[in-house]
Design a protein around this motif. Structure first.
Motif, PDB file in Angstrom:
ATOM      1  N   GLY A  20      17.390   0.507   3.073  1.00  0.00           N
ATOM      2  CA  GLY A  20      16.247   1.327   3.469  1.00  0.00           C
ATOM      3  C   GLY A  20      15.136   1.440   2.441  1.00  0.00           C
ATOM      4  O   GLY A  20      14.224   2.253   2.608  1.00  0.00           O
ATOM      5  N   LEU A  21      15.190   0.640   1.380  1.00  0.00           N
ATOM      6  CA  LEU A  21      14.139   0.673   0.366  1.00  0.00           C
ATOM      7  C   LEU A  21      12.996  -0.250   0.761  1.00  0.00           C
ATOM      8  O   LEU A  21      13.211  -1.272   1.425  1.00  0.00           O
ATOM      9  CB  LEU A  21      14.663   0.215  -0.996  1.00  0.00           C
ATOM     10  N   ASP A  22      11.788   0.104   0.344  1.00  0.00           N
ATOM     11  CA  ASP A  22      10.671  -0.822   0.431  1.00  0.00           C
ATOM     12  C   ASP A  22      10.819  -1.827  -0.700  1.00  0.00           C
ATOM     13  O   ASP A  22      11.316  -1.482  -1.783  1.00  0.00           O
ATOM     14  CB  ASP A  22       9.339  -0.091   0.282  1.00  0.00           C
ATOM     15  N   VAL A  23      10.370  -3.056  -0.467  1.00  0.00           N
ATOM     16  CA  VAL A  23      10.518  -4.125  -1.451  1.00  0.00           C
ATOM     17  C   VAL A  23       9.194  -4.858  -1.623  1.00  0.00           C
ATOM     18  O   VAL A  23       8.535  -5.200  -0.641  1.00  0.00           O
ATOM     19  CB  VAL A  23      11.603  -5.146  -1.023  1.00  0.00           C
ATOM     20  N   ALA A  24       8.828  -5.089  -2.885  1.00  0.00           N
ATOM     21  CA  ALA A  24       7.751  -5.996  -3.253  1.00  0.00           C
ATOM     22  C   ALA A  24       8.378  -7.021  -4.194  1.00  0.00           C
ATOM     23  O   ALA A  24       9.164  -6.652  -5.069  1.00  0.00           O
ATOM     24  CB  ALA A  24       6.617  -5.263  -3.942  1.00  0.00           C
TER      25      ALA A  24
ATOM     26  N   SER B  93      11.813   2.539  -3.560  1.00  0.00           N
ATOM     27  CA  SER B  93      11.361   1.153  -3.503  1.00  0.00           C
ATOM     28  C   SER B  93      11.714   0.415  -4.781  1.00  0.00           C
ATOM     29  O   SER B  93      11.963   1.036  -5.822  1.00  0.00           O
ATOM     30  CB  SER B  93       9.840   1.090  -3.277  1.00  0.00           C
ATOM     31  N   VAL B  94      11.719  -0.907  -4.681  1.00  0.00           N
ATOM     32  CA  VAL B  94      11.870  -1.779  -5.846  1.00  0.00           C
ATOM     33  C   VAL B  94      10.699  -2.748  -5.854  1.00  0.00           C
ATOM     34  O   VAL B  94      10.240  -3.202  -4.804  1.00  0.00           O
ATOM     35  CB  VAL B  94      13.212  -2.547  -5.869  1.00  0.00           C
ATOM     36  N   TRP B  95      10.223  -3.032  -7.067  1.00  0.00           N
ATOM     37  CA  TRP B  95       9.091  -3.933  -7.249  1.00  0.00           C
ATOM     38  C   TRP B  95       9.535  -4.995  -8.241  1.00  0.00           C
ATOM     39  O   TRP B  95       9.694  -4.720  -9.426  1.00  0.00           O
ATOM     40  CB  TRP B  95       7.892  -3.164  -7.789  1.00  0.00           C
TER      41      TRP B  95
ATOM     42  N   ARG C 122       0.838  -1.210   0.000  1.00  0.00           N
ATOM     43  CA  ARG C 122       0.000   0.000   0.000  1.00  0.00           C
ATOM     44  C   ARG C 122       0.873   1.260   0.000  1.00  0.00           C
ATOM     45  O   ARG C 122       0.616   2.210  -0.728  1.00  0.00           O
ATOM     46  CB  ARG C 122      -0.945  -0.011   1.202  1.00  0.00           C
ATOM     47  N   ARG C 123       1.909   1.269   0.829  1.00  0.00           N
ATOM     48  CA  ARG C 123       2.806   2.438   0.890  1.00  0.00           C
ATOM     49  C   ARG C 123       3.464   2.680  -0.468  1.00  0.00           C
ATOM     50  O   ARG C 123       3.493   3.804  -0.970  1.00  0.00           O
ATOM     51  CB  ARG C 123       3.851   2.244   1.983  1.00  0.00           C
ATOM     52  N   ILE C 124       3.971   1.624  -1.080  1.00  0.00           N
ATOM     53  CA  ILE C 124       4.622   1.777  -2.382  1.00  0.00           C
ATOM     54  C   ILE C 124       3.631   2.324  -3.410  1.00  0.00           C
ATOM     55  O   ILE C 124       3.931   3.269  -4.138  1.00  0.00           O
ATOM     56  CB  ILE C 124       5.215   0.435  -2.872  1.00  0.00           C
ATOM     57  N   LEU C 125       2.444   1.735  -3.465  1.00  0.00           N
ATOM     58  CA  LEU C 125       1.479   2.096  -4.508  1.00  0.00           C
ATOM     59  C   LEU C 125       0.824   3.459  -4.300  1.00  0.00           C
ATOM     60  O   LEU C 125       0.390   4.081  -5.264  1.00  0.00           O
ATOM     61  CB  LEU C 125       0.410   1.011  -4.632  1.00  0.00           C
ATOM     62  N   THR C 126       0.744   3.933  -3.065  1.00  0.00           N
ATOM     63  CA  THR C 126       0.117   5.237  -2.832  1.00  0.00           C
ATOM     64  C   THR C 126       1.126   6.372  -2.769  1.00  0.00           C
ATOM     65  O   THR C 126       0.808   7.494  -3.153  1.00  0.00           O
ATOM     66  CB  THR C 126      -0.735   5.242  -1.547  1.00  0.00           C
ATOM     67  N   LYS C 127       2.328   6.111  -2.316  1.00  0.00           N
ATOM     68  CA  LYS C 127       3.328   7.180  -2.166  1.00  0.00           C
ATOM     69  C   LYS C 127       4.182   7.367  -3.412  1.00  0.00           C
ATOM     70  O   LYS C 127       4.766   8.428  -3.599  1.00  0.00           O
ATOM     71  CB  LYS C 127       4.234   6.918  -0.958  1.00  0.00           C
ATOM     72  N   SER C 128       4.273   6.357  -4.239  1.00  0.00           N
ATOM     73  CA  SER C 128       5.068   6.475  -5.471  1.00  0.00           C
ATOM     74  C   SER C 128       4.286   7.258  -6.507  1.00  0.00           C
ATOM     75  O   SER C 128       3.099   7.023  -6.705  1.00  0.00           O
ATOM     76  CB  SER C 128       5.395   5.089  -6.044  1.00  0.00           C
ATOM     77  N   ARG C 129       4.963   8.161  -7.156  1.00  0.00           N
ATOM     78  CA  ARG C 129       4.391   8.890  -8.293  1.00  0.00           C
ATOM     79  C   ARG C 129       5.183   8.586  -9.563  1.00  0.00           C
ATOM     80  O   ARG C 129       4.609   8.406 -10.613  1.00  0.00           O
ATOM     81  CB  ARG C 129       4.390  10.389  -8.044  1.00  0.00           C
TER      82      ARG C 129
ATOM     83  N   ILE D 175      18.073   8.788 -15.950  1.00  0.00           N
ATOM     84  CA  ILE D 175      16.798   9.462 -15.689  1.00  0.00           C
ATOM     85  C   ILE D 175      17.039  10.690 -14.826  1.00  0.00           C
ATOM     86  O   ILE D 175      17.604  10.579 -13.731  1.00  0.00           O
ATOM     87  CB  ILE D 175      15.804   8.506 -14.986  1.00  0.00           C
ATOM     88  N   PRO D 176      16.619  11.867 -15.299  1.00  0.00           N
ATOM     89  CA  PRO D 176      16.784  13.066 -14.469  1.00  0.00           C
ATOM     90  C   PRO D 176      15.747  13.079 -13.342  1.00  0.00           C
ATOM     91  O   PRO D 176      14.620  12.626 -13.515  1.00  0.00           O
ATOM     92  CB  PRO D 176      16.534  14.213 -15.447  1.00  0.00           C
ATOM     93  N   GLY D 177      16.138  13.552 -12.191  1.00  0.00           N
ATOM     94  CA  GLY D 177      15.199  13.671 -11.088  1.00  0.00           C
ATOM     95  C   GLY D 177      15.068  12.407 -10.276  1.00  0.00           C
ATOM     96  O   GLY D 177      15.759  11.413 -10.478  1.00  0.00           O
ATOM     97  N   ARG D 178      14.147  12.457  -9.357  1.00  0.00           N
ATOM     98  CA  ARG D 178      13.937  11.391  -8.374  1.00  0.00           C
ATOM     99  C   ARG D 178      13.083  10.261  -8.951  1.00  0.00           C
ATOM    100  O   ARG D 178      12.151  10.503  -9.705  1.00  0.00           O
ATOM    101  CB  ARG D 178      13.245  12.010  -7.172  1.00  0.00           C
ATOM    102  N   ILE D 179      13.396   9.045  -8.530  1.00  0.00           N
ATOM    103  CA  ILE D 179      12.618   7.859  -8.883  1.00  0.00           C
ATOM    104  C   ILE D 179      12.035   7.307  -7.591  1.00  0.00           C
ATOM    105  O   ILE D 179      12.764   7.025  -6.645  1.00  0.00           O
ATOM    106  CB  ILE D 179      13.501   6.785  -9.557  1.00  0.00           C
ATOM    107  N   ASP D 180      10.719   7.175  -7.558  1.00  0.00           N
ATOM    108  CA  ASP D 180      10.085   6.635  -6.361  1.00  0.00           C
ATOM    109  C   ASP D 180      10.136   5.109  -6.341  1.00  0.00           C
ATOM    110  O   ASP D 180      10.495   4.515  -5.339  1.00  0.00           O
ATOM    111  CB  ASP D 180       8.625   7.100  -6.275  1.00  0.00           C
ATOM    112  N   MET D 181       9.751   4.481  -7.448  1.00  0.00           N
ATOM    113  CA  MET D 181       9.712   3.019  -7.511  1.00  0.00           C
ATOM    114  C   MET D 181      10.400   2.551  -8.785  1.00  0.00           C
ATOM    115  O   MET D 181      10.235   3.161  -9.832  1.00  0.00           O
ATOM    116  CB  MET D 181       8.267   2.502  -7.511  1.00  0.00           C
ATOM    117  N   VAL D 182      11.139   1.460  -8.669  1.00  0.00           N
ATOM    118  CA  VAL D 182      11.718   0.790  -9.827  1.00  0.00           C
ATOM    119  C   VAL D 182      10.967  -0.524  -9.997  1.00  0.00           C
ATOM    120  O   VAL D 182      10.995  -1.390  -9.117  1.00  0.00           O
ATOM    121  CB  VAL D 182      13.231   0.554  -9.663  1.00  0.00           C
TER     122      VAL D 182
END
Length: 180
Positions: A148-152, A128-130, A36-43, A98-105
């Protein structure tokens, strides 16, 4: 309120239980809280293993995530060399490009190759990584957790979005990013 997106029926079989064995024998288990955290906080999602072939799951998942309101950046070195775009998005050769921040890979690579992608995700500061359905790399998952990354792992966001009643990224969240 956010528009509700209907997630189309999956084109391939998805495992119903996602777990793997972590080093030392402790099983890795996805938790609803982390998913849920990964899917709602990642843009911003970098999708590694992007494909222009419409029958490929990576293509279908990318299009659906875009439709759900995520910014999805395709990563494929061969396509990047040709200055290709995919679903209107510029294709990059690596996460570092990729320029800028990456929320999820989101990783559409085989289990062995996933380790290198996880290391790249750590290096670029992803949140995070998925690892997609069928992609299981316990050692890489542990490295990501240790960094410190979230993992799925061994799950697909297109299965988890409707299961968790999530239509896309939180609209009011300031923790995610928007690039490009």
């Amino acid at each position: 309120t956010k528009a509700q997106h209907k997630i189309p029926e999956m084109l391939w079989r998805i495992a119903t239980a996602a777990f793997a064995t972590m080093p030392g024998g402790a099983p890795f288990r996805n938790t609803d809280e982390t998913l849920r955290r990964i899917l709602t906080k990642s843009r911003t999602i970098a999708l590694v293993g992007a494909s222009k072939k419409p029958e490929r799951p990576a293509n279908y998942v990318m299009k659906t995530l875009l439709d759900c309101g995520y910014q999805v950046i395709p990563v494929n070195p061969a396509m990047a060399k040709n200055d290709d775009t995919l679903h209107g998005q510029k294709v990059y050769g690596s996460l570092a490009d990729i320029p800028g921040r990456i929320d999820m890979v989101d990783i559409f690579r085989n289990s062995n190759d996933a380790g290198g992608v996880v290391d790249e995700a750590i290096a670029v500061g992803a949140e995070s990584v998925w690892l997609q359905v069928g992609v299981v790399n316990e050692e890489a998952a542990q490295r990501a957790l240790d960094a410190g990354l979230d993992v799925a792992m061994n799950v697909c966001p297109l299965q988890e979005l409707p299961r968790l009643d999530i239509s896309g990224p939180d609209a009011d969240d300031t923790g995610g990013s928007s690039n490009l």
